[in-house]
Every structure is written in C-alpha cells, then in structure tokens.
Scaffold this motif. Structure first.
Motif, PDB file in Angstrom:
ATOM      1  N   ASP A 258       0.821  -1.210   0.000  1.00 52.61           N
ATOM      2  CA  ASP A 258       0.000   0.000   0.000  1.00 52.61           C
ATOM      3  C   ASP A 258       0.856   1.261   0.000  1.00 52.61           C
ATOM      4  O   ASP A 258       0.440   2.299  -0.527  1.00 52.61           O
ATOM      5  N   LEU A 259       2.046   1.197   0.603  1.00 52.93           N
ATOM      6  CA  LEU A 259       2.897   2.378   0.729  1.00 52.93           C
ATOM      7  C   LEU A 259       4.190   2.298  -0.071  1.00 52.93           C
ATOM      8  O   LEU A 259       4.866   3.318  -0.238  1.00 52.93           O
ATOM      9  N   GLY A 264       9.787   2.203  -5.494  1.00 49.74           N
ATOM     10  CA  GLY A 264      10.731   1.353  -6.208  1.00 49.74           C
ATOM     11  C   GLY A 264      10.810  -0.073  -5.726  1.00 49.74           C
ATOM     12  O   GLY A 264      11.655  -0.840  -6.187  1.00 49.74           O
ATOM     13  N   VAL A 265       9.936  -0.460  -4.805  1.00 53.67           N
ATOM     14  CA  VAL A 265       9.937  -1.834  -4.286  1.00 53.67           C
ATOM     15  C   VAL A 265       9.059  -2.679  -5.212  1.00 53.67           C
ATOM     16  O   VAL A 265       7.831  -2.587  -5.182  1.00 53.67           O
ATOM     17  N   GLY A 364      15.779  -2.393   4.117  1.00 52.65           N
ATOM     18  CA  GLY A 364      16.789  -1.441   3.675  1.00 52.65           C
ATOM     19  C   GLY A 364      16.202  -0.232   2.991  1.00 52.65           C
ATOM     20  O   GLY A 364      15.017   0.073   3.106  1.00 52.65           O
ATOM     21  N   ARG A 365      17.057   0.473   2.247  1.00 54.43           N
ATOM     22  CA  ARG A 365      16.671   1.705   1.562  1.00 54.43           C
ATOM     23  C   ARG A 365      15.717   1.430   0.407  1.00 54.43           C
ATOM     24  O   ARG A 365      15.848   0.435  -0.295  1.00 54.43           O
ATOM     25  N   THR A 366      14.811   2.354   0.194  1.00 53.64           N
ATOM     26  CA  THR A 366      13.987   2.328  -1.008  1.00 53.64           C
ATOM     27  C   THR A 366      14.581   3.313  -2.027  1.00 53.64           C
ATOM     28  O   THR A 366      15.621   3.931  -1.781  1.00 53.64           O
ATOM     29  N   ALA A 367      13.891   3.470  -3.148  1.00 52.47           N
ATOM     30  CA  ALA A 367      14.349   4.423  -4.154  1.00 52.47           C
ATOM     31  C   ALA A 367      14.094   5.869  -3.738  1.00 52.47           C
ATOM     32  O   ALA A 367      14.608   6.798  -4.376  1.00 52.47           O
ATOM     33  N   ALA A 368      13.317   6.078  -2.691  1.00 52.88           N
ATOM     34  CA  ALA A 368      13.033   7.427  -2.194  1.00 52.88           C
ATOM     35  C   ALA A 368      14.012   7.742  -1.063  1.00 52.88           C
ATOM     36  O   ALA A 368      13.962   7.101  -0.006  1.00 52.88           O
ATOM     37  N   PRO A 369      14.906   8.692  -1.246  1.00 54.26           N
ATOM     38  CA  PRO A 369      15.862   9.013  -0.175  1.00 54.26           C
ATOM     39  C   PRO A 369      15.165   9.310   1.147  1.00 54.26           C
ATOM     40  O   PRO A 369      14.151  10.018   1.187  1.00 54.26           O
ATOM     41  N   ASP A 409      17.859  -6.537   0.090  1.00 59.37           N
ATOM     42  CA  ASP A 409      17.679  -5.243  -0.569  1.00 59.37           C
ATOM     43  C   ASP A 409      16.258  -5.115  -1.135  1.00 59.37           C
ATOM     44  O   ASP A 409      15.861  -5.903  -2.005  1.00 59.37           O
ATOM     45  N   PRO A 410      15.479  -4.119  -0.689  1.00 62.22           N
ATOM     46  CA  PRO A 410      14.102  -3.994  -1.201  1.00 62.22           C
ATOM     47  C   PRO A 410      14.022  -3.662  -2.687  1.00 62.22           C
ATOM     48  O   PRO A 410      12.955  -3.819  -3.287  1.00 62.22           O
ATOM     49  N   LEU A 411      15.119  -3.203  -3.275  1.00 59.96           N
ATOM     50  CA  LEU A 411      15.119  -2.830  -4.693  1.00 59.96           C
ATOM     51  C   LEU A 411      15.616  -3.957  -5.585  1.00 59.96           C
ATOM     52  O   LEU A 411      15.824  -3.739  -6.786  1.00 59.96           O
ATOM     53  N   ARG A 412      15.790  -5.159  -5.032  1.00 58.64           N
ATOM     54  CA  ARG A 412      16.301  -6.269  -5.841  1.00 58.64           C
ATOM     55  C   ARG A 412      15.315  -6.649  -6.942  1.00 58.64           C
ATOM     56  O   ARG A 412      14.126  -6.410  -6.843  1.00 58.64           O
TER      57      ARG A 412
END
Length: 412
Positions: A258-259, A264-265, A364-369, A409-412
């Motif tokens: 939802d969020l 980028g996830v 971990g980090r998302t694509a949004a700083p 890594d959430p962006l994998r």
C-alpha cells in the motif's frame, strides 16, 4: 549522509517496534504510527516461535507434490481460494518458481547470517530494559509414521549444512511423551530454540519504547510516504497534519505494498494468513512447544493453555475470518493429543504474514531518499524482528549496510 536525529516508524508490530528501539539506542527521536494498535497484526496470535533453526525458505521442492493435493483437500494447511485473481496467481507462479533445490539453498544461505544473530538480539532487548521473557525449551516434534520424519530431518540437516547448529535427536521407541497419543509413533526433540507469548512480548517492547521517550500513536492511518523537498521524509496521516522527520521506516507487514509501490519496491508481498486458537489441557500443563510437521501445525504454551496455530492461506489481508480454516486445523490434529480439549476453543484469530516469492525479507533503503522498508519475513517476523531492527537502525544512522541484511535489498 546527513545525521539522523528523528525517525517515523510506520507499524507497531515486532519488526517496527524493534527498529524503533534500536534507533533509540543510537540517539534517534522516534515516533511510531499504527492504524489499529500495538501487535494488532500478525504479531499477536502467532505461535511465538523463536526458532532460527527452522527459519528457512517457505518455497521448497516438496510443494510440487504437496501443493496440488492441498488444493483438493479442505483440511490441508495450504489454502488458496478458487477465483480469478491475476495478482494472486501471478504471485503463486513466482513463488513456485523458487521451489527448486537450487533456489532453496541460495535463499537459505542468505537467511543463515541473520538466523545466527536472532536469539542474541532477543537477549539484547531483555537486558536493555524490555520487561518480557523468551523461554528456552526443547521442541517436541511428532509424526504418525517414521517415513513422515524424513523430509523434516533432511531440511534440518540442510540448515545445519548452511551454517547453523542443529541439535535434533530421536526419542527412543517406547518412551511416551505426555499428552501425545499413541498415534504419534515417531518423536524427536530439537534443542537450542526458544518461544515467547507474542502479544504480551510486543506490548512490553512498546512500553519500553514509550518509556524511553517515543510517541506511539494508534488509530493513525498512513496514506502516503515520500521524500521531503530539502531532505528527510514525510508522512501523510488521514485526519492529521503531515509529519516530517529525517527518516521513515515502513514496517506494515502484509500491507507493505500500500505504501511501497511508488518507492521502487517491485518484489510482490502477498498475505499468507495464519490462524490460531487456544485450548485447555487437563493434568500437568504442556510446558514446551509441540510441532507436527506433516500436519504443519505449531503448538505453544500460552497463559496456562495451549495455543494451536496453522494454515498458510493466500488471501487478501483484510478479507473476513474463515471459520473453516480453524476446523481444518482441529481436524488435522484430532487424535494426536491426549488430555487436550480441542472443542473448548478460545482466542480464535487470523493474522496476515507478509510472504515474498523468493522467501527473503525486504529490509533497507527504497528508491526514495530517507525512506526505508522492513518486512516481508513470511512466517519468521517474530524470530528475526529484533535482529532486523538492529541492522536497519545501523544502516539508517551510519549509511553502511550490515552484512546480515545485504541479501534483503528492497530494490532487488
């Protein structure tokens, strides 16, 4: 990397609160938001198992034989509704694509480093002021036939090969385990694991976080999370002003998509719903967990009763409670106990576990700083929550990614 002085954690379950606690350890001012309340999701009614030795990928090769049979068996632990749902069937296709020996081994290798830190992370909470207890206890593992034990023993040996210490032993024939019926003909014990009463434990963690200065706000429905112009991040909360901080952690379990869709996830998170209830025990209490792997049913001492949990039901996280799933659990273990009253049930519950296709969490980090994610642990959010929170807090405050969460890594 700017200094992180403030953080908002969205989600007051084990993972979110453990992250908040460890951020506080690093001097960060924390606000925790939850749309319902502390431990209101899958953190309340689960089995409370702290079993790093069994924290393994859910998609394993046995699913190719078990899955089709389960679809036709109303009492099977795996439950998928028969309806057109493109997203659900797409998830299941990706999930089954990971049910190969090679994929299982790769995922197990990725999980092993954090598995090995799991119990130590609980010790840190309890020595650091969280007034709750994790209990050391031998696990009793029962099978109706000797051949049923072979897949379980094989999996545990694979976990040991990946780098964990596994203390599994066979109970000699003729030795009766109290409260197990004679239908259980093959019994094993597993040492070195723990359990908790999950709801009270998470509430104690929330109390500790609050006592150390955090704001814990319930009835706070977050509608959007994004990077803030000029640095940091901000959160929109229905009916409230926008909240701002240096960092935001999204730890909303099965509701992560939802969020996180705009962050980028891309890894899909599917609700894998589990059911539980508690029952009374006559005679001496059962003071240790009991597991029936062939039935996929987990049992744990809980406030003088026995909590019985099972089912992996792939439905939406907000769909209605399905009473038939409770009946399925009861039917699957009836005849395996003595002195356990399966018909005097209380605390019937359903909770949604966040399952990923590859069996690995998203941490971990998302694509949004300034925005991070912590979830996707499947059945292992309780055991891995404190270790996850510690590692993510380190990443947020130092900019360096601890080795134990690199594969997540959430962006994998």
């Amino acid at each position: 990397m700017t200094e992180t002085k403030s953080a908002i954690v969205v989600g007051a379950g084990m993972v979110g609160l453990a992250t908040a606690w460890h951020l506080q350890e690093r001097g960060v001012e924390v606000t925790v938001l939850d749309r319902h309340g502390v431990a209101s999701g899958s953190s309340w009614g689960n089995a409370g198992w702290l079993t790093p030795g069994m924290a393994m990928p859910l998609a394993d090769p046995s699913l190719w034989a078990y899955g089709p049979k389960a679809m036709l068996d109303p009492d099977a632990a795996l439950s998928v509704p028969f309806r057109f749902d493109r997203a659900l069937w797409g998830f299941l296709a990706r999930f089954m694509a990971h049910a190969t020996p090679g994929a299982w081994q790769r995922a197990m290798a990725a999980l092993t480093p954090i598995d090995r830190l799991a119990l130590e992370a609980y010790d840190e909470l309890e020595s650091g002021g969280v007034h709750a207890t994790s209990y050391d206890s031998p696990w009793v593992v029962g099978f109706e036939r000797e051949q049923q034990s072979r897949p379980f023993v094989h999996e545990l040996r694979a976990v040991a090969k990946a780098g964990q210490k596994i203390a599994l032993s066979r109970v000699p024939d003729g030795v009766r385990v109290p409260h197990l019926s004679r239908a259980v003909r093959s019994t094993w014990t597993l040492e070195g694991q723990r359990y908790i009463e999950p709801g009270p434990y998470v509430e104690a963690l929330a109390t500790s976080v609050s006592a150390r200065g955090a704001k814990v706000l319930t009835d706070a429905r977050v509608t959007d999370v994004r990077t803030r112009a000029g640095g940091g991040a901000e959160v929109d909360v229905a009916g409230h002003d926008t909240l701002r901080s240096d960092a935001v952690v999204v730890a909303t379990g099965a509701w992560l998509p939802d969020l996180t869709r705009r962050l980028g996830v891309r890894t899909r998170v599917q609700a894998g719903r589990g059911y539980s209830f508690s029952v009374p025990v006559s005679g001496p209490p059962i003071d240790h967990p009991v597991y029936f792997p062939a039935r996929r049913v987990a049992c744990t001492p809980y406030q003088g009763r026995l909590r019985i949990a099972g089912t992996m039901e792939f439905r939406g996280p907000d769909e209605p409670f399905q009473p038939r799933r409770i009946e399925a659990i009861v039917n699957s273990v009836r005849g395996l106990f003595e002195g356990v009253d399966l018909d005097s049930r209380a605390d019937e519950w359903v909770g949604s576990r966040p399952v990923t296709p590859d069996g690995l969490p998203l941490v971990g980090r998302t694509a949004a700083p300034g925005v991070y994610v912590a979830g996707g642990h499947g059945m292992w959010g309780m055991v891995l929550g404190p270790a996850t929170g510690r590692a993510l807090a380190a990443q947020i405050t130092t900019g360096e990614t601890p080795e134990e969460i690199r594969p997540f890594d959430p962006l994998r």
